[in-house]
Scaffold this active site. Structure first.
Site, PDB file in Angstrom:
ATOM      1  N   HIS A 116       0.812  -1.214   0.000  1.00 40.40           N
ATOM      2  CA  HIS A 116       0.000   0.000   0.000  1.00 40.40           C
ATOM      3  C   HIS A 116       0.846   1.265   0.000  1.00 40.40           C
ATOM      4  O   HIS A 116       0.375   2.327  -0.413  1.00 40.40           O
ATOM      5  CB  HIS A 116      -1.020  -0.011   1.153  1.00 40.40           C
ATOM      6  CG  HIS A 116      -0.484   0.285   2.512  1.00 40.40           C
ATOM      7  ND1 HIS A 116      -0.205  -0.706   3.443  1.00 40.40           N
ATOM      8  CD2 HIS A 116      -0.192   1.452   3.138  1.00 40.40           C
ATOM      9  CE1 HIS A 116       0.214  -0.156   4.565  1.00 40.40           C
ATOM     10  NE2 HIS A 116       0.238   1.156   4.403  1.00 40.40           N
TER      11      HIS A 116
ATOM     12  N   ASP B 235       1.060  -7.773   2.366  1.00 36.87           N
ATOM     13  CA  ASP B 235       1.190  -6.330   2.092  1.00 36.87           C
ATOM     14  C   ASP B 235       2.661  -5.940   1.949  1.00 36.87           C
ATOM     15  O   ASP B 235       3.263  -5.376   2.860  1.00 36.87           O
ATOM     16  CB  ASP B 235       0.518  -5.536   3.212  1.00 36.87           C
ATOM     17  CG  ASP B 235       0.303  -4.077   2.846  1.00 36.87           C
ATOM     18  OD1 ASP B 235       0.850  -3.630   1.823  1.00 36.87           O
ATOM     19  OD2 ASP B 235      -0.404  -3.380   3.593  1.00 36.87           O
TER      20      ASP B 235
ATOM     21  N   SER C 285       3.922   2.210   8.494  1.00 35.54           N
ATOM     22  CA  SER C 285       3.674   1.272   7.406  1.00 35.54           C
ATOM     23  C   SER C 285       4.979   0.998   6.668  1.00 35.54           C
ATOM     24  O   SER C 285       5.665   1.922   6.237  1.00 35.54           O
ATOM     25  CB  SER C 285       2.640   1.848   6.435  1.00 35.54           C
ATOM     26  OG  SER C 285       1.373   1.882   7.015  1.00 35.54           O
TER      27      SER C 285
END
Length: 722
Positions: free
Chosen positions: A83, A219, A645
């Protein structure tokens, strides 16, 4: 300026209690290092941060200013979240070569894809410059004068602190203006896409599973840093070569178990851990409901069109994910703050601070802080509400309004700086907008506009609305704007912006889309922003004084860590499950069989590639399985937030064991209140990453670059001498 931040006092906690925290890596020696060792760490603080020798910090760059990444080979191979690289993956995707749908893998350097504007920034050195920044600042100065002097000092320190020509100095504030740290950074500007799984792996579960545990998402994405022939930062060039890092992370194949030490190293964006109870009540009852309602409406429209049209699905994939991410986070945040009784706990902590103030005879210095917070938060509430509606409608969710606002800013540039500045800004805007319109659908945006303008007119306090919004017919306004405005088409926009400044401004003022933006912007800057900023400036001074009281009056054993501010931090904890509800307990590790249990053929969120199904059925996991099962994700007690992230999850010996990408829904309130019983970060197991790269993609060229180790079997990283 962002939402005001103030501080509460922590209740005393036992020494070495694991209560969260985002710690400055250059200041770990002492209590932090001891606590980390107590949790099982086998490294030293110097292994993590060292100015004179290679250390873990040299393998953890800031990815494109918003995420974290880690170097995992001696050729600059970079790992981050799918992402985090989503926009780049999307930009390279077409209907013929849809990398979002099919994935992408470069089998050699020549196949790697450049990404203009993408950066990787390393921290070279961290230095405390509080004395220099506060030089000449006195207690009796008006708050505005204090801030002006501090800004002047920051500029001077940034300019004068020693660095190399290709490096940059950045000064950031900590502890609400009571400490200032300087970061010497090195930014690489040639970062190329190397590999990405299809979205059915990298985004498996999509919005339904976002912020949710159990999770089964791969991810991750791979990039590579390129440098000039001297191994220094350079703009993209075919002559650039893979970057040789000072340090890269070895990768552990031994996996994780309950209570294993975990350290997440990265660049958390923003937290407000020390807001008072009155501010938390405002978030729960006023701010979050407004934000959620706006995004509810926008997402419903986008989702409808994306499910019906593959082209729109590609165009809006990144935008939808970005909008949905915090929409869902705010819902979980409100749930967690309520469930954990954060307001009540903070009220108790505020009483404890008041008792300390009275006990120490500090009423004259600090006795009025909490009553002042009550006063100012009550005053600012309608302005915060109106500000959130403006930002969510004009700047974040209606694309025509956002483009129109940039045109409005052009007119302000002309008024402030003249024609030449206007033309420079205009030319940049025209060039930048070509990429925007590639992923723009007027019919989608039209329906979003109609829904959000109706909410804006209904929910923004009447005194803050422009006069043109009185008795507004949102449907009629939408038809007029989207049938006549030049902002719905790139060629029309370019034509609208042609000519000298006066001609462009005249044309803009006749455009119905621009008229709406101008009315909304002028109402915001005249009726909302000045008072909001005035009140916030007052609270800024209170924040600093409140932090000073906290530092002065707290017991030594209380753990006070600075709020996240986008700078490099260490957070540590352990692998641990949790209980979100009565009679419910979640294990800390998920497996590939859970992917197959969620599998829905052809579904937008839960489809699974046939090759992954084949590998699962054959149990063809290579060296990456554990007891015949393929681990996918795991959770820990690390205190993380947005910006973490892509952060590496590191084991006790300094090896990579996972990749941080999310938090559990019940624990998203950790930006304001960290509850160790509910707060869990979610990580991709590094073995799942390797399995996908190796067995699914067949990109063994990438596996060959990495250093794979077995620390639990004796192949351990040595500990530096202090």
């Amino acid at each position: 300026m962002k939402l005001l931040r103030v501080l509460f006092i922590f209740l005393s906690v036992p020494l070495f209690a694991q209560q969260g925290g985002m710690w400055i890596p250059s200041l770990l020696e002492g209590m932090n290092e001891s606590e980390m060792e107590n949790l099982g760490m086998k490294m030293s603080a110097q292994d993590i941060y060292d100015v004179n020798n290679a250390s873990l910090k040299d393998a953890v760059p800031h990815f494109n200013g918003g995420c974290t990444s880690e170097v995992i080979s001696n050729q600059g191979l970079l790992l981050t979240n799918h992402h985090c690289g989503y926009s780049q993956i999307q930009s390279h995707s077409t209907l013929e070569n849809d990398y979002l749908e099919k994935g992408f893998w470069a089998m050699n350097l020549k196949e790697e894809l450049p990404n203009p504007g993408v950066t990787a920034t390393f921290i070279i050195k961290i230095e405390d410059v509080t004395t220099q920044v506060m030089n000449g600042v006195t207690e009796l100065m008006p708050e505005a004068d204090k801030q002006k002097k501090i800004e002047e000092n920051i500029a001077q320190v940034s300019q004068s602190f020693p660095k190399e020509a290709w490096q940059e100095n950045r000064v950031r504030t900590f502890f609400e203006g009571n400490q200032y740290m300087l970061f010497v950074v090195e930014t690489f500007k040639d970062v190329r896409l190397v590999g990405t799984p299809p979205s059915s792996i990298g985004k498996f579960g999509s919005d339904t599973d976002n912020w949710i545990w159990p999770r089964h998402t791969g991810d991750f994405a791979l990039f590579r840093i390129y440098a000039d022939k001297n191994n220094r930062p350079a703009e993209y060039s075919e002559d650039n070569v893979p970057y040789t890092p000072k340090h890269f992370l070895p990768i552990s194949l031994d996996g994780v178990a309950e209570n294993d030490f975990t350290m997440v190293f990265g660049f958390p964006g923003t937290t407000d851990e020390y807001l008072p109870s009155v501010a938390i009540e405002q978030i729960i009852n006023t701010i979050n409901p407004a934000r959620i309602a706006i995004r509810d409406a926008a997402l419903a429209v986008q989702d409808k069109y994306m499910r019906a049209d593959p082209q729109i699905k590609i165009q809006y994939a990144s935008k939808f994910a970005r909008i949905a991410n915090y929409w869902k986070k705010w819902q979980g945040e409100t749930l967690g703050l309520t469930k954990s009784n954060a307001v009540g706990i903070k009220q108790q902590q505020e009483k404890a601070l008041t008792n300390q103030i009275n006990k120490k005879g500090k009423q004259n210095e600090y006795g009025n802080l909490l009553p002042q917070f009550e006063k100012y938060y009550a005053e600012i509430e309608p302005y915060i509400l109106a500000r959130e509606y403006f930002f969510e409608t004009v700047l974040r969710n209606v694309e025509l309004l956002r483009t129109g606002f940039q045109a409005y800013q052009l007119t302000q540039v002309y008024d402030a700086r003249g024609a030449q500045s206007f033309e420079d800004r205009r030319d940049n805007m025209v060039e930048r907008m070509s990429g925007h319109y590639k992923d723009y659908s007027a019919k989608v945006d039209k329906e979003v506009f109609e829904a959000l303008i109706a909410i804006y007119a209904d929910k923004v306090p009447q005194e803050f609305l422009p006069a043109s919004f009185n008795n507004i017919d949102s449907k009629a306004l939408t038809e007029e704007v989207y049938s006549k405005s030049a902002f719905v088409d790139y060629d029309s926009l370019k034509k609208l912006l042609e000519g000298d400044a006066e001609t462009v401004i005249s044309n803009l003022n006749n455009d119905p889309g621009f008229k709406v933006v101008k009315d909304m912007a002028e109402a915001y800057f005249e009726k909302i922003a000045p008072k909001y900023e005035e009140i916030q400036l007052n609270i800024t001074g209170l924040q600093r004084d409140y932090m000073k009281a906290l530092i002065e009056l707290s017991p030594k054993e209380d753990r006070i860590f600075p709020n996240a501010n986008g700078t490099l931090r260490v957070t540590y904890g352990k692998v641990a499950g949790y209980s979100p509800a009565d009679a419910v307990y979640y294990e800390p590790v998920t497996h590939l069989e859970g992917v197959m249990q969620k599998y829905i053929p052809g579904d937008y969120e839960f489809d699974v590639p046939q090759k992954l199904i084949d590998l699962y059925e054959a149990k063809d996991y290579g060296q990456y399985a554990e007891n015949g099962k393929m681990p996918v994700n795991f959770i820990g007690t690390n205190h993380t937030t947005g910006g973490n992230s892509g952060s590496p999850a590191i084991d006790a010996h300094g090896n990579l064991i996972g990749l941080n990408f999310d938090r559990v829904w019940e624990g998203t309130m950790s930006d304001y209140y960290y509850d160790p019983s509910l707060s869990r970060n979610i990580m991709v197991d590094i073995r799942y990453v390797l399995f996908i790269v190796d067995k699914y993609a067949g990109a063994t060229n990438l596996i060959d670059e990495m250093k794979l180790v077995h620390p639990k079997k004796g192949n351990k990283k040595s500990k530096k001498r202090k």
